[in-house]
Write an enzyme that holds these catalytic residues in place. Structure first.
Site, mmCIF file in Angstrom:
data_model
loop_
_atom_site.group_PDB
_atom_site.id
_atom_site.type_symbol
_atom_site.label_atom_id
_atom_site.label_comp_id
_atom_site.label_asym_id
_atom_site.label_seq_id
_atom_site.Cartn_x
_atom_site.Cartn_y
_atom_site.Cartn_z
ATOM 1 N N SER A 197 0.843 -1.183 0.000
ATOM 2 C CA SER A 197 0.000 0.000 0.000
ATOM 3 C C SER A 197 0.881 1.236 0.000
ATOM 4 O O SER A 197 1.947 1.255 0.612
ATOM 5 C CB SER A 197 -0.914 0.007 1.228
ATOM 6 O OG SER A 197 -1.771 1.134 1.216
ATOM 7 N N LYS A 218 -3.787 -7.557 2.999
ATOM 8 C CA LYS A 218 -3.970 -6.407 2.111
ATOM 9 C C LYS A 218 -5.403 -6.368 1.575
ATOM 10 O O LYS A 218 -5.977 -5.285 1.377
ATOM 11 C CB LYS A 218 -2.975 -6.477 0.954
ATOM 12 C CG LYS A 218 -3.091 -5.357 -0.084
ATOM 13 C CD LYS A 218 -2.964 -3.974 0.537
ATOM 14 C CE LYS A 218 -2.657 -2.879 -0.470
ATOM 15 N NZ LYS A 218 -3.426 -2.847 -1.686
ATOM 16 N N HIS A 276 -7.403 -4.825 4.264
ATOM 17 C CA HIS A 276 -6.998 -3.413 4.276
ATOM 18 C C HIS A 276 -7.775 -2.627 3.228
ATOM 19 O O HIS A 276 -8.311 -1.543 3.502
ATOM 20 C CB HIS A 276 -5.490 -3.334 4.001
ATOM 21 C CG HIS A 276 -4.967 -1.981 3.616
ATOM 22 N ND1 HIS A 276 -5.137 -1.453 2.337
ATOM 23 C CD2 HIS A 276 -4.253 -1.059 4.299
ATOM 24 C CE1 HIS A 276 -4.568 -0.266 2.282
ATOM 25 N NE2 HIS A 276 -4.031 -0.005 3.447
ATOM 26 N N ASN A 277 -7.877 -3.171 2.019
ATOM 27 C CA ASN A 277 -8.579 -2.462 0.949
ATOM 28 C C ASN A 277 -10.080 -2.437 1.171
ATOM 29 O O ASN A 277 -10.752 -1.475 0.795
ATOM 30 C CB ASN A 277 -8.253 -3.089 -0.404
ATOM 31 C CG ASN A 277 -6.869 -2.692 -0.900
ATOM 32 O OD1 ASN A 277 -6.010 -2.320 -0.114
ATOM 33 N ND2 ASN A 277 -6.644 -2.779 -2.190
ATOM 34 N N GLU A 329 -10.599 0.345 3.440
ATOM 35 C CA GLU A 329 -10.427 1.569 2.645
ATOM 36 C C GLU A 329 -11.717 1.938 1.912
ATOM 37 O O GLU A 329 -12.097 3.115 1.860
ATOM 38 C CB GLU A 329 -9.295 1.340 1.648
ATOM 39 C CG GLU A 329 -8.962 2.494 0.738
ATOM 40 C CD GLU A 329 -7.878 2.093 -0.240
ATOM 41 O OE1 GLU A 329 -8.171 2.044 -1.461
ATOM 42 O OE2 GLU A 329 -6.749 1.817 0.191
#
Length: 291
Positions: A111, A163, A166-167, A170
């Site tokens: 990221s 990840k 994480h996205n 987001e």
């Protein structure tokens, strides 16, 4: 993003050889001080054993074909690092395949986007502990600091899994900011300056974040967002996160709704809304707005 990462590695004292199918991309990298290769064969030949090849390519078929090609060219003890946004199950499958050739496979959820060159990259790493430790100087050079913003989170696949989540987070954060600023923009009686408000919130507020920093920058440059179409793409990680939440039986309402809002943004001729209007007309005689 890969070119920026190459530059950050060189700043950290690493020698880099870059491959890209586009000649102009290779030329641009050479101008930054790196060597380049026109083919994967040439790339591998220019690397000293044990080789480390970092992939920054789109998830899916392109990653599969690149890993397959590299597997034929690399030797036992070499390492492939997938820094893209691959699905973690694909990562586990690829790692098992290359292990038959005694090639190490590491996944690095990455990221930082276009700001990573300056600020450093957040790296969520999956792989064998000893292999990741051997690669430590690479991760330390790419991260915001040698002891910040990176770490091995588990076995192969765990980096891309982390990840992915994480996205998904987001997605939800972006949707909340967008909805909040939209409410402010619609309160016309106050004539609110959205950039000013974003700047106020950036300091001391509990909602301050890097995403808010970027929002403020966008509103300063284009307060009315002139030229932007109300169309929001998604690159897959949000869908995978929602699917994972369903599979695990974990309620993830905000992330799910933020994904659905992105899908809705692409429907310029919504049959759903037309049918809702038709139903209201049928049961209540409500007026229909014509196209």
């Amino acid at each position: 993003m890969g070119a920026n990462m190459a530059q950050r590695l060189m700043r950290g004292g690493h020698k880099v050889v870059g491959f890209d199918p586009a000649a102009e991309a290779r030329t641009a990298l050479e101008q930054k001080g790196a060597a380049s290769a026109a083919t994967l064969e040439e790339l591998v030949s220019k690397l000293a054993a044990p080789r480390i090849v970092w992939l920054m390519v789109p998830a899916g078929a392109i990653t599969d074909s690149t890993v397959t090609d590299l597997t034929r060219l690399l030797s036992a003890g070499d390492t492939i690092i997938d820094g893209g946004n691959s699905n973690y199950r694909d990562t586990q499958r690829r790692a098992a395949a290359v292990a038959q050739r005694q090639i190490h496979y590491v996944d690095s959820g990455t990221s930082g986007g276009v700001w990573g060159l300056k600020e450093g990259y957040s790296l969520m790493i999956g792989g064998d502990e000893a292999v990741v430790e051997r690669l430590r100087p690479i991760f330390e050079a790419l991260a915001p600091a040698a002891d910040q913003g990176w770490g091995r989170v588990g076995a192969v696949g765990s980096g891309h899994y982390t990840k992915m989540i994480h996205n998904g987070i987001e997605y939800g954060m972006m949707q909340a900011y967008a909805e909040g600023f939209s409410i402010l923009q619609h309160k016309s009686e106050f004539g609110l300056d959205l950039h000013q408000i974003a700047e106020i919130w950036r300091y001391g507020s509990v909602v301050r974040s890097w995403l808010l920093d970027l929002t403020s920058d966008a509103l300063e440059k284009n307060p009315t967002l002139k030229g932007f179409a109300p169309y929001v793409a998604d690159s897959g990680e949000g869908r995978w996160t929602v699917a994972e939440a369903i599979e695990l039986g974990v309620p993830a309402a905000v992330i799910t709704l933020s994904l659905l809002e992105r899908l809705r943004s692409r429907d310029a001729d919504s049959f759903t809304d037309k049918l809702l209007s038709a139903m209201r007309n049928q049961f209540g005689g409500h007026a229909i707005k014509s196209e």
